[in-house]
Design a protein around this motif. Structure first.
Motif, PDB file in Angstrom:
ATOM      1  N   ARG A  66       0.835  -1.217   0.000  1.00 40.36           N
ATOM      2  CA  ARG A  66       0.000   0.000   0.000  1.00 40.36           C
ATOM      3  C   ARG A  66       0.864   1.259   0.000  1.00 40.36           C
ATOM      4  O   ARG A  66       0.540   2.245  -0.662  1.00 40.36           O
ATOM      5  CB  ARG A  66      -0.920  -0.004   1.211  1.00 40.36           C
ATOM      6  N   ARG A  67       1.936   1.223   0.751  1.00 39.76           N
ATOM      7  CA  ARG A  67       2.795   2.401   0.890  1.00 39.76           C
ATOM      8  C   ARG A  67       3.553   2.728  -0.406  1.00 39.76           C
ATOM      9  O   ARG A  67       3.620   3.885  -0.818  1.00 39.76           O
ATOM     10  CB  ARG A  67       3.798   2.178   2.016  1.00 39.76           C
ATOM     11  N   PHE A  68       4.125   1.698  -1.040  1.00 43.41           N
ATOM     12  CA  PHE A  68       5.003   1.939  -2.181  1.00 43.41           C
ATOM     13  C   PHE A  68       4.318   1.811  -3.527  1.00 43.41           C
ATOM     14  O   PHE A  68       4.722   2.454  -4.489  1.00 43.41           O
ATOM     15  CB  PHE A  68       6.209   0.997  -2.131  1.00 43.41           C
ATOM     16  N   GLY A  69       3.307   0.976  -3.640  1.00 36.20           N
ATOM     17  CA  GLY A  69       2.624   0.767  -4.916  1.00 36.20           C
ATOM     18  C   GLY A  69       3.385  -0.175  -5.828  1.00 36.20           C
ATOM     19  O   GLY A  69       4.601  -0.316  -5.741  1.00 36.20           O
ATOM     20  N   LEU A  70       2.635  -0.820  -6.705  1.00 40.63           N
ATOM     21  CA  LEU A  70       3.206  -1.855  -7.564  1.00 40.63           C
ATOM     22  C   LEU A  70       4.265  -1.304  -8.509  1.00 40.63           C
ATOM     23  O   LEU A  70       5.315  -1.918  -8.690  1.00 40.63           O
ATOM     24  CB  LEU A  70       2.094  -2.561  -8.347  1.00 40.63           C
TER      25      LEU A  70
END
Length: 109
Positions: A66-70
């Protein structure tokens, strides 16, 4: 970055940190991110990771996703794989600096 610095100062090998800790964590976060994008539940994600729903490893993977994203995780994972290859074939000499740079890249943006 502080944990990485302490680990290296404590005698941990940079290649070991990359191969045994950083790359597997990034794989878990990428799987979690792709499953979150597909609107899967945290229970399903934990199961896909091979953990129970209350596992701290699953929770951290989901939070990291959630924090960094795919997109960022994929970009930094490619860079981690390149570092791994460069460490193995001797192309990268400044291992500590290269690994620190990787961690900073993940944390920025």
């Amino acid at each position: 970055l502080a944990q990485l610095t302490r680990a290296i100062a404590g005698g941990r090998d940079v290649f070991e940190i990359l191969a045994v800790e950083i790359i597997p964590v990034m794989r878990r976060m990428m799987l979690a991110a792709s499953m979150l994008a597909a609107r899967k539940s945290t229970y399903d994600i934990a199961g896909a990771l091979g953990f129970g729903p209350s596992s701290p490893l699953a929770t951290r993977a989901i939070e990291g996703a959630r924090r960094f994203g795919l997109a960022r995780l994929e970009r930094v994972y490619r860079r981690a794989s390149e570092l791994d290859e460069g460490f193995k074939n001797g192309q990268i000499k400044g291992r500590e600096e290269a690994l620190s740079s990787l961690v900073l890249e993940l944390m920025s943006n």
